[in-house]
Design a protein around this motif. Sequence first.
Motif, PDB file in Angstrom:
ATOM      1  N   VAL A 112       0.817  -1.211   0.000  1.00 55.12           N
ATOM      2  CA  VAL A 112       0.000   0.000   0.000  1.00 55.12           C
ATOM      3  C   VAL A 112       0.853   1.264   0.000  1.00 55.12           C
ATOM      4  O   VAL A 112       0.555   2.235  -0.690  1.00 55.12           O
ATOM      5  CB  VAL A 112      -0.928  -0.011   1.233  1.00 55.12           C
ATOM      6  CG1 VAL A 112      -1.652   1.309   1.354  1.00 55.12           C
ATOM      7  CG2 VAL A 112      -1.920  -1.129   1.085  1.00 55.12           C
ATOM      8  N   ALA A 156     -15.068   7.532   7.002  1.00 49.22           N
ATOM      9  CA  ALA A 156     -13.626   7.474   6.725  1.00 49.22           C
ATOM     10  C   ALA A 156     -13.350   6.531   5.559  1.00 49.22           C
ATOM     11  O   ALA A 156     -12.561   6.849   4.658  1.00 49.22           O
ATOM     12  CB  ALA A 156     -12.867   7.027   7.973  1.00 49.22           C
ATOM     13  N   ALA A 157     -14.007   5.379   5.567  1.00 49.39           N
ATOM     14  CA  ALA A 157     -13.800   4.430   4.464  1.00 49.39           C
ATOM     15  C   ALA A 157     -14.302   5.023   3.156  1.00 49.39           C
ATOM     16  O   ALA A 157     -13.653   4.903   2.111  1.00 49.39           O
ATOM     17  CB  ALA A 157     -14.505   3.114   4.774  1.00 49.39           C
ATOM     18  N   ALA A 158     -15.443   5.700   3.207  1.00 50.28           N
ATOM     19  CA  ALA A 158     -15.986   6.303   1.982  1.00 50.28           C
ATOM     20  C   ALA A 158     -15.053   7.381   1.434  1.00 50.28           C
ATOM     21  O   ALA A 158     -15.015   7.632   0.230  1.00 50.28           O
ATOM     22  CB  ALA A 158     -17.368   6.893   2.262  1.00 50.28           C
ATOM     23  N   THR A 197      -4.206  10.972  -3.080  1.00 48.72           N
ATOM     24  CA  THR A 197      -5.388  11.519  -3.737  1.00 48.72           C
ATOM     25  C   THR A 197      -6.683  11.313  -2.950  1.00 48.72           C
ATOM     26  O   THR A 197      -7.569  12.143  -3.064  1.00 48.72           O
ATOM     27  CB  THR A 197      -5.542  10.977  -5.168  1.00 48.72           C
ATOM     28  OG1 THR A 197      -5.346   9.573  -5.134  1.00 48.72           O
ATOM     29  CG2 THR A 197      -4.549  11.602  -6.106  1.00 48.72           C
ATOM     30  N   PRO A 198      -6.819  10.227  -2.159  1.00 43.90           N
ATOM     31  CA  PRO A 198      -8.060  10.165  -1.381  1.00 43.90           C
ATOM     32  C   PRO A 198      -8.127  11.334  -0.402  1.00 43.90           C
ATOM     33  O   PRO A 198      -7.094  11.839   0.041  1.00 43.90           O
ATOM     34  CB  PRO A 198      -7.950   8.838  -0.617  1.00 43.90           C
ATOM     35  CG  PRO A 198      -6.916   8.046  -1.331  1.00 43.90           C
ATOM     36  CD  PRO A 198      -5.974   9.042  -1.923  1.00 43.90           C
ATOM     37  N   VAL A 199      -9.341  11.756  -0.090  1.00 45.55           N
ATOM     38  CA  VAL A 199      -9.504  12.861   0.869  1.00 45.55           C
ATOM     39  C   VAL A 199      -8.848  12.487   2.194  1.00 45.55           C
ATOM     40  O   VAL A 199      -8.244  13.309   2.879  1.00 45.55           O
ATOM     41  CB  VAL A 199     -11.001  13.171   1.079  1.00 45.55           C
ATOM     42  CG1 VAL A 199     -11.199  14.204   2.172  1.00 45.55           C
ATOM     43  CG2 VAL A 199     -11.613  13.653  -0.232  1.00 45.55           C
ATOM     44  N   HIS A 223       1.686   2.065  -3.444  1.00 45.67           N
ATOM     45  CA  HIS A 223       0.657   2.135  -4.471  1.00 45.67           C
ATOM     46  C   HIS A 223       0.384   3.579  -4.850  1.00 45.67           C
ATOM     47  O   HIS A 223       0.351   4.465  -4.017  1.00 45.67           O
ATOM     48  CB  HIS A 223      -0.636   1.480  -3.961  1.00 45.67           C
ATOM     49  CG  HIS A 223      -1.605   1.212  -5.067  1.00 45.67           C
ATOM     50  ND1 HIS A 223      -2.441   2.180  -5.542  1.00 45.67           N
ATOM     51  CD2 HIS A 223      -1.844   0.095  -5.785  1.00 45.67           C
ATOM     52  CE1 HIS A 223      -3.176   1.664  -6.522  1.00 45.67           C
ATOM     53  NE2 HIS A 223      -2.834   0.401  -6.692  1.00 45.67           N
ATOM     54  N   ARG A 224       0.141   3.780  -6.154  1.00 45.79           N
ATOM     55  CA  ARG A 224       0.052   5.174  -6.616  1.00 45.79           C
ATOM     56  C   ARG A 224      -1.111   5.934  -5.983  1.00 45.79           C
ATOM     57  O   ARG A 224      -1.023   7.122  -5.740  1.00 45.79           O
ATOM     58  CB  ARG A 224      -0.029   5.242  -8.133  1.00 45.79           C
ATOM     59  CG  ARG A 224      -1.218   4.561  -8.745  1.00 45.79           C
ATOM     60  CD  ARG A 224      -1.034   4.493 -10.257  1.00 45.79           C
ATOM     61  NE  ARG A 224      -2.087   3.744 -10.880  1.00 45.79           N
ATOM     62  CZ  ARG A 224      -3.258   4.274 -11.218  1.00 45.79           C
ATOM     63  NH1 ARG A 224      -3.498   5.542 -10.989  1.00 45.79           N
ATOM     64  NH2 ARG A 224      -4.178   3.530 -11.768  1.00 45.79           N
ATOM     65  N   VAL A 225      -2.205   5.221  -5.673  1.00 42.08           N
ATOM     66  CA  VAL A 225      -3.341   5.915  -5.042  1.00 42.08           C
ATOM     67  C   VAL A 225      -2.906   6.562  -3.737  1.00 42.08           C
ATOM     68  O   VAL A 225      -3.266   7.704  -3.436  1.00 42.08           O
ATOM     69  CB  VAL A 225      -4.492   4.922  -4.765  1.00 42.08           C
ATOM     70  CG1 VAL A 225      -5.539   5.569  -3.855  1.00 42.08           C
ATOM     71  CG2 VAL A 225      -5.139   4.496  -6.070  1.00 42.08           C
ATOM     72  N   PHE A 226      -2.099   5.844  -2.965  1.00 43.93           N
ATOM     73  CA  PHE A 226      -1.775   6.351  -1.636  1.00 43.93           C
ATOM     74  C   PHE A 226      -0.484   7.166  -1.621  1.00 43.93           C
ATOM     75  O   PHE A 226      -0.282   7.989  -0.739  1.00 43.93           O
ATOM     76  CB  PHE A 226      -1.720   5.174  -0.661  1.00 43.93           C
ATOM     77  CG  PHE A 226      -3.032   4.462  -0.625  1.00 43.93           C
ATOM     78  CD1 PHE A 226      -4.102   5.000   0.071  1.00 43.93           C
ATOM     79  CD2 PHE A 226      -3.243   3.318  -1.372  1.00 43.93           C
ATOM     80  CE1 PHE A 226      -5.341   4.399   0.053  1.00 43.93           C
ATOM     81  CE2 PHE A 226      -4.479   2.700  -1.397  1.00 43.93           C
ATOM     82  CZ  PHE A 226      -5.530   3.239  -0.686  1.00 43.93           C
ATOM     83  N   GLY A 260     -11.893   7.156   1.479  1.00 45.58           N
ATOM     84  CA  GLY A 260     -10.677   6.524   0.951  1.00 45.58           C
ATOM     85  C   GLY A 260      -9.712   6.015   1.988  1.00 45.58           C
ATOM     86  O   GLY A 260      -8.660   5.473   1.636  1.00 45.58           O
ATOM     87  N   ALA A 261     -10.025   6.173   3.273  1.00 44.06           N
ATOM     88  CA  ALA A 261      -9.076   5.717   4.300  1.00 44.06           C
ATOM     89  C   ALA A 261      -8.879   4.214   4.189  1.00 44.06           C
ATOM     90  O   ALA A 261      -9.823   3.464   3.951  1.00 44.06           O
ATOM     91  CB  ALA A 261      -9.587   6.070   5.688  1.00 44.06           C
ATOM     92  N   LEU A 262      -7.652   3.794   4.371  1.00 44.22           N
ATOM     93  CA  LEU A 262      -7.360   2.368   4.289  1.00 44.22           C
ATOM     94  C   LEU A 262      -7.004   1.791   5.654  1.00 44.22           C
ATOM     95  O   LEU A 262      -7.064   0.593   5.860  1.00 44.22           O
ATOM     96  CB  LEU A 262      -6.190   2.165   3.320  1.00 44.22           C
ATOM     97  CG  LEU A 262      -6.048   0.800   2.708  1.00 44.22           C
ATOM     98  CD1 LEU A 262      -7.331   0.341   2.043  1.00 44.22           C
ATOM     99  CD2 LEU A 262      -4.916   0.787   1.710  1.00 44.22           C
ATOM    100  N   LEU A 277     -11.109  -1.834   6.125  1.00 45.49           N
ATOM    101  CA  LEU A 277     -10.057  -1.043   6.773  1.00 45.49           C
ATOM    102  C   LEU A 277      -9.062  -1.980   7.440  1.00 45.49           C
ATOM    103  O   LEU A 277      -9.446  -2.998   8.028  1.00 45.49           O
ATOM    104  CB  LEU A 277     -10.667  -0.123   7.834  1.00 45.49           C
ATOM    105  CG  LEU A 277     -11.506   1.042   7.308  1.00 45.49           C
ATOM    106  CD1 LEU A 277     -12.388   1.609   8.422  1.00 45.49           C
ATOM    107  CD2 LEU A 277     -10.612   2.142   6.750  1.00 45.49           C
TER     108      LEU A 277
END
Lengths: 390, 98
Positions: free
Chosen positions: A14, A72-74, A24-26, A17-20, A76-78, A105
């Motif tokens: 994670v 939090a999950a919505a 970019t997630p809020v 990973h480029r997302v994190f 983007g929190a992992l 999560l």
Amino acid sequence: MRDADSPYVAKVNVARHRVFQKRTPVLGSLDLELTERCNNNCIHCFINLLEDDAARQRELVTTDTQRILEEAAALGALTVRFTGGEPLLRENFIELYLFARRLGLKVLLFTNARLITPELADLFARIPPLEKIEVTVYGMKPQSYEAVSRVPGSYEEFRRGVGLLLERKIPFVVKGALLPPNSEEIDSFEIWAATLPAMESPPAFSMFFDLRGRRDSASKNRLIESVRMTPDEGVAILRRHGHSYLKETREFCRKFTGPPGDQLFFCGAGHNACVDAYGMLQPCLLMRHPDMVYDLTRGSLKIALTSFFPRLREEVRATNSDYLARCALCFLAGLCEQCPAKSWAEHGTLDTPVEYLCRVAHAQARDLGLLREGELSWEITDWKERIKQI
Amino acid sequence: MILSRDAVYTVSEDVVAREIEGEIIIVPLMAGIGDLEDELYTLNETGKAIWNKLDGRRSLNDVIAELAAEYQAPSGEIERDVLGLVQELVQRRILLAV
């Protein structure tokens, strides 16, 4: 990191990973202080109400905590960190743990391990948290441990909890709090820690202890101050693993030091979400100034993260002349732990220099070769050159 | 393992599938799916297109036919991709036959 034999599915770390990486997630991760109560009564602790403290009545009910986890999950929190106090004191811990894991999560649990039961260890084995549990250790013997925790029998319960994690092969790491009762046990602690399967590096120690962010007990604050290490003692501890410490600190200084000016929030505060036991969203785990927190029982994480905290970060400025003459000009900002949260805990304002932290930063800087004896960091003009040379 | 093209597949309750910023992230729930605590699964673009059709109602035949209608690719290639992905996800306990 793609599976060599799969054209479709990749196993990803994670952190890479480029997302994190791009954040970019809020929201990247959530900190949830499930309670301020603790079954230990540690001499250095800034958040340890009694186990049966009346604050229990004000703690968030299960459905409110679940609503925060869902949001939090919505967003983007992992990962959610369950901390406290001692989070396992919450009667609904298992319910919240399962709820978080079923939302996808990962759970990072901070605990003293005293309340790890066979049933809980079985649950972690069956439904793993996906993050190493972090266990804080207060001593290697009953006498030293309980001189810190001030609870008879707590050492044995801690060892039993750790034993259950080991038996079930649940990954966990340990970290220490260095205090007068256990200061002679650093070696034995490190030797034991090295035998634990999930430990990949020597354990971290806390030693420059924070005062109570609630500003709720002058006597407890005096006790914390009395067990703090001197700056030079602290530097000697940091130097125990000299090569890696120097390498990391040099890199850190090159990236993050420099005079901050009058902007008080120049750290990461407000980028992630830290929710206290009563539903107040704080910019970081330490910051409890009533004007710096956001009531999640009346609003949303999204509004706090996209509107309330960005405004705070931009608008909250130092006005204290002492701060402006010292901290605002200090190139050790970043290395020094001075921040609005610590200023609040120590002085009840956001912008008062904390002398202890200033002395620690100067000791570190002298050790690194950034300062000479007698020099004051805010008077140094060739600091860029000095950082390049370390 | 031979897959039946008439079979219908759904996401296993042993994992949680999330969509974050357009990426499908598959988070293990039960032990034994992810072997390291910081490793999750993600799908490439082809995998995502197929995954989005695996809703527990469509058969693999339906999925192949719909993708063939949506994408300019030879139907043999689409079939190979669908069967390949589903086979892999079933082996990893991420998908189950309904």
